[in-house]
Design a protein around this motif. Structure first.
Motif, mmCIF file in Angstrom:
data_model
loop_
_atom_site.group_PDB
_atom_site.id
_atom_site.type_symbol
_atom_site.label_atom_id
_atom_site.label_comp_id
_atom_site.label_asym_id
_atom_site.label_seq_id
_atom_site.Cartn_x
_atom_site.Cartn_y
_atom_site.Cartn_z
ATOM 1 N N SER A 106 0.821 -1.212 0.000
ATOM 2 C CA SER A 106 0.000 0.000 0.000
ATOM 3 C C SER A 106 0.857 1.265 0.000
ATOM 4 C CB SER A 106 -0.907 0.016 1.236
ATOM 5 O OG SER A 106 -0.104 0.021 2.417
ATOM 6 N N GLY A 414 3.044 7.238 6.493
ATOM 7 C CA GLY A 414 2.640 7.242 5.090
ATOM 8 C C GLY A 414 2.811 8.594 4.432
ATOM 9 N N GLY A 416 -0.093 10.049 2.861
ATOM 10 C CA GLY A 416 -1.472 10.295 2.475
ATOM 11 C C GLY A 416 -2.211 9.055 1.996
ATOM 12 N N GLU A 417 -1.673 7.852 2.275
ATOM 13 C CA GLU A 417 -2.329 6.614 1.841
ATOM 14 C C GLU A 417 -3.680 6.426 2.550
ATOM 15 O OE1 GLU A 417 0.788 6.862 2.646
ATOM 16 O OE2 GLU A 417 2.016 5.928 1.092
ATOM 17 N N THR A 418 -4.651 5.930 1.790
ATOM 18 C CA THR A 418 -5.946 5.551 2.366
ATOM 19 C C THR A 418 -6.174 4.069 2.073
ATOM 20 O OG1 THR A 418 -7.017 6.211 0.308
ATOM 21 C CG2 THR A 418 -6.975 7.838 2.093
ATOM 22 N N ARG A 419 -7.112 3.488 2.817
ATOM 23 C CA ARG A 419 -7.356 2.054 2.643
ATOM 24 C C ARG A 419 -8.388 1.843 1.556
ATOM 25 N NH1 ARG A 419 -8.623 -2.260 7.385
ATOM 26 N NH2 ARG A 419 -9.119 -4.001 5.990
ATOM 27 N N ALA A 420 -8.107 0.918 0.672
ATOM 28 C CA ALA A 420 -8.996 0.671 -0.472
ATOM 29 C C ALA A 420 -10.211 -0.148 -0.028
ATOM 30 C CB ALA A 420 -8.238 -0.045 -1.566
#
Lengths: 420, 420
Positions: A106, A414, A416-420
């Protein structure tokens, strides 16, 4: 008298302050330990004066000689305690160490790092050096400590914690980072080990009654330091000179230690003259043998005490050894499963397959092959310092050194990662 | 009805048999898992029939729609459960792994190896997939398991454990390696978590009342799965597009998850139009905002619910977000120390010094910087599979995968060494 919960709440606040960047550096913690060592030497007279008071009161109330010996401090011992701080200063600080680190698909960076446990409650008896050992290891790992020592060592423990608290203040820490429980009622132990809002771990060290009281009442996690009913199984074909050396060391080097041997299990194929040789050597060294009927029938020339059923599973802590003949490795493993205390178990065997099976299937904190049970010790196993030997299964097993006083934290970083 | 202690005693015996060399090989354990997956598919109709019975009874007793949804299984879900076993088979077996190995100056070889925990008691509610997830992970790591599911899922859990037990027997293991508690009284939970002669670990998963009951009564060690009151602190200078993305994902992707956002802490220097933008985006996505007075004064154009004191420290598990203005990083850290649940805490900040301070000083199982709180999950953090997220400090913190179901053992091997 300060309330138990108030002291625990203060410990929690002190632990939180200890976690702040300004206070958590290894160099600052080591400076604190050095200050404690210096003050110990400076205040030696006050420590010995308090200890003399404890000893006098203990003598007056008819305390046994072994108990008095455990309570007593003298100048060489205080100097030794102060000197031993240097070895803890030299040990690497486990806090902040990275256990695992991985960049995930991710994109996030995932790090597991060691952090202090928080607030540790130590409930113990007699030996006042525990007060200092626990303080040194807890502070090196960034923890706050609430101590509840035995009433027989009250004066000594007050002066010792006074030394630690003075050093804490001098080095810019909260003195509540280390506290001796003010409330001396027996009920205070129960309150302490139920203060789960403030206390992260309870470590009981002492007799069975004390440990049972803590385990039965605690709502905070407990790491036990339970008794050591240690066995040595002599397999078929074991070298008899090697066996004799190990048995003598395990049983007689320090019979009062928790890793001392309490029961010898002998394979039925062991020649009678070899069995006789080992038991004779033990008797010559001053050890009483309590043997099962089959052992006694094998060596009719020796005068052996008949073992009572109670002698198996018993921690003698004295120069007494239970001895039993077993048919094979399976019977030895089964006996240990019933009578052992999961502390230290050993095998002497020339057969590597049997050694592997014994080490795999015997359930104990430490399983020893072809060496003395006495090696189950923090120093001997390479931890540098310890505050006892844990017989619990969870969190830690065996000698409790610095790492055992830490837990872990996941740190995710991170972009700015978000969870899919 | 089998007595609780009898079932626990049988579990202990099964755990011991599981530790024998013939049963503990990874290949044999993986064959067992494959057999469970196969039987799950074969018995899908029986599982769904039992589940229909549970659903009917739950509907008749007026169970809420969300509870019914958590209870329900269908064919795709059973297939998914069976498929997911393959991913656990593919994971490395932590049992037998060497943690540390050293030859000491005395000559002894000292090895710390991973071993099974022993007997695990799982106390949980609703979702019957937990029955299977826990069985698969416990068996892969060589543990015996005693399950106490909710009465609402009784029929389903009986069939699911039946499938597991049938596979155990088929593969030559004791069926008592996995047991569902027979006694359905509420008092059975108390008995189970006090059976410290036989049970090594209790894992409660469910509502606060259940967890409190286990913690208050247990004499066996407990690893808690407590609620997640997760905060996100928006630092001064945080990129507003990035912030909006993270807040929306953390709050709205799955509001019922324990790692969903419950409270937004906003630095007072955040420009009002940026604050307004984030809150408007949340409202457009269907989120109710409960804001402190200072936030409401900043964005008078928006219709925000005034936050009550109860809204801070609250796990909404719903599309509701508490929002509060804070003066600086210190105030954010202090707020989290009081209102957080030590589960997941996050910061959005362009300032790496602030990120490091936040990650060091905030006390939680997982501390996230510039990413969504939703990453606090076994799969996302790289563990492959989990049976929940531990909020305890001892033994394990965060997602509980295979390694969390093991403990360690010291193995000492010598050539006749004795202690000097």
């Amino acid at each position: 008298v300060k309330a138990v919960l108030e002291q625990c709440r203060n410990a929690r606040a002190a632990a939180r302050a200890f976690a702040s960047s300004a206070h958590a550096h290894t160099a600052r913690k080591n400076a604190l330990l050095a200050a404690i060592a210096r003050d110990l030497r400076l205040q030696c007279a006050a420590i010995l004066h308090a200890n003399a008071g404890d000893l006098e009161a203990a003598r007056a109330s008819g305390t046994s000689a072994p108990m008095l010996a455990r309570l007593a401090l003298d100048e060489p011992l205080v100097t030794l305690l102060a000197d031993s701080v240097a070895s803890v200063i030299a040990l690497p600080d486990p806090v902040g160490q990275t256990i695992t680190h991985e960049v995930r698909p991710s994109g996030i960076s995932v790090r597991r790092v060691r952090v202090p446990l928080g607030v540790i409650a130590m409930v113990y008896e007699s030996r006042p050096n525990v007060t200092l050992d626990a303080s040194i290891l807890a502070l090196k790992t960034g923890n706050a400590l609430v101590l509840r020592g035995g009433s027989e060592a009250r004066r000594t423990n007050e002066v010792l914690t006074g030394v630690v608290r003075q050093a804490l203040v001098h080095e810019g820490y909260s003195e509540d980072t280390v506290q001796l429980l003010d409330n001396q009622d027996r009920s205070a132990i129960r309150e302490l080990v139920r203060a789960h809002a403030y206390v992260d771990l309870a470590i009981p060290r002492g007799g069975e009654a004390l440990i049972r009281e803590v385990v039965e009442n605690a709502t905070v996690p407990v790491v036990q330091h339970y008794k050591g009913v240690c066995h040595l199984y002599v397999d078929a074909g074991a070298d008899i000179a090697l066996t004799e050396r190990l048995v003598l060391n395990a049983k007689m080097q320090r019979p009062s230690a928790c890793n001392a041997l309490e029961c010898l299990l002998v394979h039925a194929a062991t020649p009678s003259q070899e069995l006789s040789k080992v038991l004779t050597a033990l008797q010559s060294a001053g050890c009483e043998i309590r043997a099962c009927d089959r052992v006694r029938a094998r060596v009719p020339g020796l005068t052996l005490t008949p073992a009572s059923p109670d002698d198996f599973g018993r921690e003698f802590l004295a120069p007494i050894l239970a001895v039993k003949l077993v048919g094979d490795l399976d019977e030895a493993i089964a006996h240990i499963a019933v009578y052992g205390s999961r502390h230290t178990e050993a095998i002497v065997s020339p057969d590597s397959a049997n050694v592997l099976r014994f080490q795999a299937e015997v359930d104990a904190a430490c399983v020893v092959a072809n060496a003395s049970t006495r090696f189950h010790d923090g120093g001997e196993l390479g931890l540098g310092a310890e505050i006892g030997i844990a017989t619990s299964r969870l969190h830690w097993r065996g000698p409790m050194g610095l790492e055992s006083l830490t837990t872990m934290k996941w740190q995710v970083t991170g972009n700015g990662e978000t969870r899919a």
